[in-house]
Scaffold this active site. Structure first.
Site, PDB file in Angstrom:
ATOM      1  N   THR A   1       5.168  21.992 -26.471  1.00  0.00           N
ATOM      2  CA  THR A   1       3.765  22.300 -26.747  1.00  0.00           C
ATOM      3  C   THR A   1       2.950  22.497 -25.476  1.00  0.00           C
ATOM      4  O   THR A   1       1.793  22.929 -25.542  1.00  0.00           O
ATOM      5  CB  THR A   1       3.110  21.196 -27.595  1.00  0.00           C
ATOM      6  OG1 THR A   1       3.164  19.952 -26.873  1.00  0.00           O
ATOM      7  CG2 THR A   1       3.809  21.042 -28.940  1.00  0.00           C
TER       8      THR A   1
ATOM      9  N   GLY B   1       3.304  22.684 -20.728  1.00  0.00           N
ATOM     10  CA  GLY B   1       4.110  22.615 -19.515  1.00  0.00           C
ATOM     11  C   GLY B   1       5.288  23.562 -19.482  1.00  0.00           C
ATOM     12  O   GLY B   1       5.237  24.689 -19.985  1.00  0.00           O
ATOM     13  N   ILE B   2       6.385  23.109 -18.872  1.00  0.00           N
ATOM     14  CA  ILE B   2       7.580  23.933 -18.728  1.00  0.00           C
ATOM     15  C   ILE B   2       8.138  24.313 -20.094  1.00  0.00           C
ATOM     16  O   ILE B   2       8.569  25.446 -20.307  1.00  0.00           O
ATOM     17  CB  ILE B   2       8.640  23.202 -17.880  1.00  0.00           C
ATOM     18  CG1 ILE B   2       8.158  23.061 -16.432  1.00  0.00           C
ATOM     19  CG2 ILE B   2       9.965  23.948 -17.915  1.00  0.00           C
ATOM     20  CD1 ILE B   2       9.075  22.230 -15.556  1.00  0.00           C
ATOM     21  N   GLY B   3       8.122  23.381 -21.036  1.00  0.00           N
ATOM     22  CA  GLY B   3       8.649  23.668 -22.365  1.00  0.00           C
ATOM     23  C   GLY B   3       7.911  24.798 -23.054  1.00  0.00           C
ATOM     24  O   GLY B   3       8.523  25.682 -23.676  1.00  0.00           O
TER      25      GLY B   3
ATOM     26  N   TYR C   1      14.236   7.622 -12.729  1.00  0.00           N
ATOM     27  CA  TYR C   1      14.111   9.048 -13.051  1.00  0.00           C
ATOM     28  C   TYR C   1      15.246   9.836 -12.412  1.00  0.00           C
ATOM     29  O   TYR C   1      15.896  10.661 -13.072  1.00  0.00           O
ATOM     30  CB  TYR C   1      12.765   9.563 -12.555  1.00  0.00           C
ATOM     31  CG  TYR C   1      12.566  11.056 -12.745  1.00  0.00           C
ATOM     32  CD1 TYR C   1      12.377  11.596 -14.009  1.00  0.00           C
ATOM     33  CD2 TYR C   1      12.565  11.923 -11.647  1.00  0.00           C
ATOM     34  CE1 TYR C   1      12.193  12.969 -14.179  1.00  0.00           C
ATOM     35  CE2 TYR C   1      12.381  13.291 -11.814  1.00  0.00           C
ATOM     36  CZ  TYR C   1      12.191  13.804 -13.077  1.00  0.00           C
ATOM     37  OH  TYR C   1      12.021  15.160 -13.245  1.00  0.00           O
TER      38      TYR C   1
END
Length: 262
Positions: free
Chosen positions: A16, A18-20, A154
Site C-alpha cells: 500500500t 513505499g517500495i511495495g 535486521y
C-alpha cells in the site's frame, strides 16, 4: 523492453506504500493483475482505488491480511488460490543496541521479514512448480551482505532471506519457476525521508539527504537514495520471461554501495 506480464497475477505483500506500492505499480504498468496487500482496510482501499483510477477496473485487487502472523497466508489463499508472481516485500527495520534488543524484538523482526515470506512461498510455490512456471522474489537488503552492528537483528533477517531464496531455487530444477532476491540500498520511502528530515531540522532536504549518505553510505556510487520506482524496475524484470536465466540469484540494486566484484 516490453516485459509483457499480461495475463499474469501477482501478489505483492505490504504494497500500500513505499517500495511495495512502487513494485505493484510497475507490474500493473507491464500488464499484470496485482493483489494489493496491507493490514488496514482503509489503506488497501485507498491504494486499490488510486490504482484502479489509473489502470482500470479489475487490475488492482484487494487483500486485507497481516501476513507476518500465522494464518495470514490462509486468508490470502482463500481469496486468491493461485498466482503467477509472488513478491515477498513485507518487512520492517529498526536501529537497536544489540545488548538492549530483546527476544521479543528479534522475534518480531523475523516474523515480519522472514516468516511472512516463508509462509507465502509455502502457500503458493508448490502450485507454480506443478504448473511449471512462476516467479518468487524476496525483497532483501544490502545489509544482508554488509551486516550492521546498529541493526544486528535486521541484518540477520535479511541474510536469512537470501539463504531461503537460494534453497527454494533448488526446488525449481527442470521448470520455468525462478526464485531470486533483490537487495535494495537506502531507498526514499516516506519513512526514511521522514527520519532524515527529523534528524536534520532546518536543513534543506537535498542537503540532508547528502549528509545522510556521506555519514551512513559513503561507499555509494550513486551518492543518493534510490527511488522506489528504480527498485521496482528491477523486480518487474525478474518477474518477466526476459529474466528466465536468472535463478537462485541475489540481485544488488543498491547503487554500488557494496564494495565487492561479485
Amino acid at each position: 523492453m516490453e516485459l509483457n506480464l499480461s495475463g499474469k497475477t501477482a501478489l505483492v505483500s505490504a504494497s500500500t506504500s513505499g517500495i511495495g506500492y512502487a513494485i505493484a505499480t510497475q507490474l500493473l504498468e507491464e500488464g499484470a493483475r496485482v493483489i494489493i496487500n496491507g493490514r488496514s482496510e482503509t489503506t488497501v482501499a485507498q491504494a486499490v482505488t488510486t490504482l484502479t483510477d489509473r489502470f482500470g477496473a479489475g487490475r488492482a485487487l484487494p487483500l486485507i491480511a497481516d501476513v507476518s502472523v500465522a494464518g495470514g497466508e490462509n486468508i490470502a489463499a482463500t481469496a486468491y488460490p493461485e498466482i503467477d508472481i509472488l513478491v515477498n516485500n513485507m518487512g520492517t527495520y529498526a536501529l537497536s543496541d544489540f545488548f538492549l534488543t530483546s527476544d521479543e524484538d528479534w522475534e518480531r523482526m523475523f516474523s515480519t521479514n522472514v516468516w511472512s515470506g516463508v509462509r507465502l512461498a509455502r502457500t503458493y510455490m508448490k502450485s507454480m512448480l506443478e504448473r511449471g512456471h512462476g516467479r518468487v522474489i524476496f525483497i532483501s537488503s544490502e545489509v544482508a551482505l554488509t551486516p550492521m552492528a546498529s541493526m544486528a537483528h535486521y541484518s540477520a533477517s535479511k541474510a536469512t532471506q537470501l539463504s531461503i531464496s537460494r534453497s527454494l531455487a533448488e526446488l525449481t530444477k527442470g521448470t520455468a519457476v525462478t526464485v531470486n532476491s533483490v537487495l535494495p540500498g537506502p531507498t526514499e520511502t516516506e519513512s526514511l525521508k521522514g527520519f532524515i528530515e527529523s534528524v536534520n531540522p532546518g536543513l534543506a532536504y537535498a542537503d540532508a539527504e547528502r549528509k545522510f549518505i556521506s555519514e551512513n553510505r559513503p561507499s555509494s556510487l550513486i551518492y543518493r537514495l534510490a527511488k522506489p520506482s528504480e527498485v521496482a524496475n528491477v523486480v518487474a524484470f525478474l518477474a518477466s520471461e526476459r529474466a528466465a536465466l536468472i535463478n537462485g540469484a541475489a540481485i544488488r540494486a543498491e547503487g554500488g554501495t557494496v564494495q565487492t566484484i561479485a
